[in-house]
Design a protein around this motif. Sequence first.
Motif, short mmCIF file in Angstrom:
data_model
loop_
_atom_site.label_atom_id
_atom_site.label_comp_id
_atom_site.label_asym_id
_atom_site.label_seq_id
_atom_site.Cartn_x
_atom_site.Cartn_y
_atom_site.Cartn_z
N ASN A 1 0.80 -1.24 0.00
CA ASN A 1 0.00 0.00 0.00
C ASN A 1 0.82 1.28 0.00
N MET A 2 2.10 1.22 -0.29
CA MET A 2 2.90 2.44 -0.44
C MET A 2 2.71 2.91 -1.88
N VAL A 3 2.00 4.00 -2.08
CA VAL A 3 1.66 4.41 -3.44
C VAL A 3 2.03 5.85 -3.79
N CYS A 4 2.59 6.60 -2.84
CA CYS A 4 2.87 8.00 -3.14
C CYS A 4 4.03 8.49 -2.26
N PRO A 5 4.54 9.68 -2.57
CA PRO A 5 5.62 10.24 -1.76
C PRO A 5 5.25 10.42 -0.28
N ARG A 6 3.98 10.73 0.00
CA ARG A 6 3.57 10.86 1.41
C ARG A 6 3.66 9.52 2.13
N SER B 1 3.20 -12.28 -3.13
CA SER B 1 2.63 -11.00 -2.69
C SER B 1 3.55 -9.84 -2.99
N ARG B 2 4.87 -10.07 -2.82
CA ARG B 2 5.84 -9.03 -3.15
C ARG B 2 5.79 -8.69 -4.63
N MET B 3 5.69 -9.71 -5.46
CA MET B 3 5.65 -9.49 -6.91
C MET B 3 4.39 -8.72 -7.30
N ILE B 4 3.25 -9.07 -6.73
CA ILE B 4 2.00 -8.36 -7.01
C ILE B 4 2.14 -6.90 -6.62
N GLU B 5 2.71 -6.65 -5.46
CA GLU B 5 2.89 -5.28 -4.99
C GLU B 5 3.85 -4.51 -5.89
N GLN B 6 4.89 -5.18 -6.38
CA GLN B 6 5.82 -4.53 -7.30
C GLN B 6 5.11 -4.14 -8.60
N ILE B 7 4.28 -5.03 -9.12
CA ILE B 7 3.52 -4.74 -10.34
C ILE B 7 2.65 -3.50 -10.11
N LYS B 8 1.91 -3.51 -9.00
CA LYS B 8 1.03 -2.38 -8.69
C LYS B 8 1.82 -1.09 -8.53
N ASN B 9 2.93 -1.15 -7.81
CA ASN B 9 3.74 0.04 -7.57
C ASN B 9 4.29 0.61 -8.87
N GLU B 10 4.74 -0.25 -9.77
CA GLU B 10 5.27 0.22 -11.05
C GLU B 10 4.17 0.91 -11.86
N ILE B 11 2.99 0.32 -11.87
CA ILE B 11 1.88 0.91 -12.62
C ILE B 11 1.44 2.24 -11.99
#
Length: 186
Positions: A7-12, A67-77
């Motif tokens: 759930n880390m998605v932004c600079p904040r 789960s790490r890979m899913i989060e990496q995909i989401k973060n890149e997008i």
Amino acid sequence: MRLYIKNMVCPRCITAVRNELEQMKIDTVSIELGEVEIASELSHEETQQLDHSLKKLGFELIGDRKSRMIEQIKNEIVYLVHHSDEALTTNLSTWLADKLHYDYTYLSNLFSEVEGTTIEKYYITQRIEKVKELLVYDELSLSEIADALGYSSTAYLSSQFKKVTGLTPTFYKSIKETKRKNIDEL
């Protein structure tokens, strides 16, 4: 040691995680979306305490590889759509495979299996959220938004927007304008 955080998605989000790590006196080497490199191993108790503290902020430590890979995909997008000026010069599948150094078929199957939706639908959803944000800011025309987000035409953006939201961009913008109040009306 690397920690992966959901759930880390932004600079904040980076700032919030950095503050939490500093409060716990955990030395960090680097912090990026979804990933923190720390100077030394954490004990089991420290890891549990960190996970508990992060959950209070809406984050979560990720333990397993899938789960790490899913989060990496989401973060890149999310980074591509919301935080980057980088134009997608190739198709999403090639870009993502190059970025994560995995075969796209593997990434796609894993994402669909875990998330119950496709990477492409997730990408479209993120793009539409960005369109909504830009419509509410009211600084760009629909044509400029289409150009900024790499849509082939304004008509295609409008069509995709309506398919996802059920509303035209113009109608969405008018609804948001009527709901917003001037600061002196609050």
